[in-house]
Scaffold this active site. Structure first.
Site, mmCIF file in Angstrom:
data_model
loop_
_atom_site.group_PDB
_atom_site.id
_atom_site.type_symbol
_atom_site.label_atom_id
_atom_site.label_comp_id
_atom_site.label_asym_id
_atom_site.label_seq_id
_atom_site.Cartn_x
_atom_site.Cartn_y
_atom_site.Cartn_z
ATOM 1 N N CYS A 129 0.827 -1.202 0.000
ATOM 2 C CA CYS A 129 0.000 0.000 0.000
ATOM 3 C C CYS A 129 0.864 1.256 0.000
ATOM 4 O O CYS A 129 1.524 1.569 0.987
ATOM 5 C CB CYS A 129 -0.910 -0.015 1.232
ATOM 6 S SG CYS A 129 -1.899 1.470 1.439
ATOM 7 N N CYS A 132 -0.189 3.832 2.582
ATOM 8 C CA CYS A 132 0.262 3.509 3.945
ATOM 9 C C CYS A 132 1.763 3.694 4.113
ATOM 10 O O CYS A 132 2.226 4.259 5.103
ATOM 11 C CB CYS A 132 -0.096 2.063 4.290
ATOM 12 S SG CYS A 132 -1.799 1.602 3.971
ATOM 13 N N ASP A 133 2.539 3.179 3.160
ATOM 14 C CA ASP A 133 3.982 3.037 3.365
ATOM 15 C C ASP A 133 4.851 3.867 2.420
ATOM 16 O O ASP A 133 6.078 3.850 2.539
ATOM 17 C CB ASP A 133 4.382 1.566 3.209
ATOM 18 C CG ASP A 133 3.672 0.672 4.215
ATOM 19 O OD1 ASP A 133 3.321 1.178 5.293
ATOM 20 O OD2 ASP A 133 3.454 -0.515 3.923
#
Length: 300
Positions: A129, A132-133
């Site tokens: 993701c 997210c990251d």
């Protein structure tokens, strides 16, 4: 006999358990492996409201502890089936459990490449993701594996953060929408490599890159990377429930924001249902909605 059985111990399932217990319903959460779901693979999460930064494991532990504190019960078991009726029966490898209502929150797991040590590097160089990251790879070199819409969207997000982004597709062409492919090709720091597969991972204690090969394996090449994002699809975990809930062509449970299904007393929450955005925040939202709906069903 329980009021509600929750199948799945990720953010959706644990939130459902919390809300159901606060409504004074007896709750059993059944999980087959480890509590927390996909978020436990993220060593650092910065997009959960209320936390500047938290590891996925720490967040999962807090959710479990909160549900336990409220009185939810837990069972490690793999669910093999679900029988509908006025009383629902959940079949597992540890026996049968009964409840007045069931919330299915089994999530969806990311498809993997099937490479040696792949799971070992998840959260330590391998991610799924970019939202997210992606920030962890600012000014670094990354690769996105896949050529569909999800992969192209990941690549575009990463291109605004990373110095270099490779898009590696096993087919001779990108399968995403033409507009997305055009945007990707227009980015100076994105290099698209088609007709190529990832053959192995490089690194001992730390992920360092990949070895790729052309379709006929006539040409092998090593790419030194800081990170790799796998975007080759998701696998919802709904096969055991196909007789009691309606699934779409990809195996996701057909349900809207109310988290209801075609079967009264059976609800779905989180990544296992049809939805546009699959994030921890939307899973938590589903968990609360499903629990409220299940409690209303029991109290009617």
């Amino acid at each position: 006999m329980y009021d509600i059985i929750v199948i799945g111990g990720g953010p959706a399932g644990l939130t459902a358990a919390l809300y159901a217990r606060r409504a004074n319903k007896s709750v059993l959460v059944i999980e087959k492996s480890s509590f927390g779901g996909q978020i436990t693979f993220s060593p650092k999460v910065e997009n959960i409201p209320g936390f500047l930064s938290v590891s996925g494991n720490e967040f999962a532990e807090k959710l479990v502890g909160q549900a336990m504190e409220q009185g939810a019960e837990f069972e490690f078991a793999e669910v093999s089936g679900l029988k509908n009726g006025e009383i629902k029966t959940v079949y597992t490898d540890s026996g049968e459990f009964e409840a007045k209502a069931v919330i299915i929150a089994t999530g969806a797991k990311h498809r993997l490449l099937g490479l040696e040590r792949e799971e070992e590097f998840i959260g330590c160089g391998i991610s799924f993701c970019a939202v997210c990251d992606g920030a962890f790879y600012k000014d670094k070199t990354v690769a996105v594996i896949g050529g569909g819409n999800s992969a192209l969207q990941e690549a575009l997000l990463l291109s605004d953060l990373s110095e270099k982004v490779y898009v590696i597709q096993n087919l001779p062409f990108l399968t995403g929408e033409a507009k997305l492919a055009e945007l990707v090709n227009d980015k100076n720091n994105i290099e698209v490599i088609t007709g190529t597969t990832v053959k192995s991972l490089i690194g001992d204690s730390q992920f360092e890159g990949i070895v790729i090969a052309s379709e006929n394996e006539a040409d092998f090449k090593t790419l030194t990377l800081d990170g790799m994002f796998i975007a080759i699809g998701l696998e919802p975990q709904n096969a055991a429930f196909s007789e009691v809930i309606e699934l779409d062509s990809n195996g996701y449970a057909k349900s809207g924001e109310d988290c209801t299904t075609r079967t009264e007393g059976i609800f779905v929450a989180g990544d296992c249902r049809t939805k546009r955005v699959r994030q921890v925040t939307t899973a938590v939202s589903d968990g609360s909605a499903a629990a409220v709906a299940a409690c209303a069903y029991i109290d009617r």
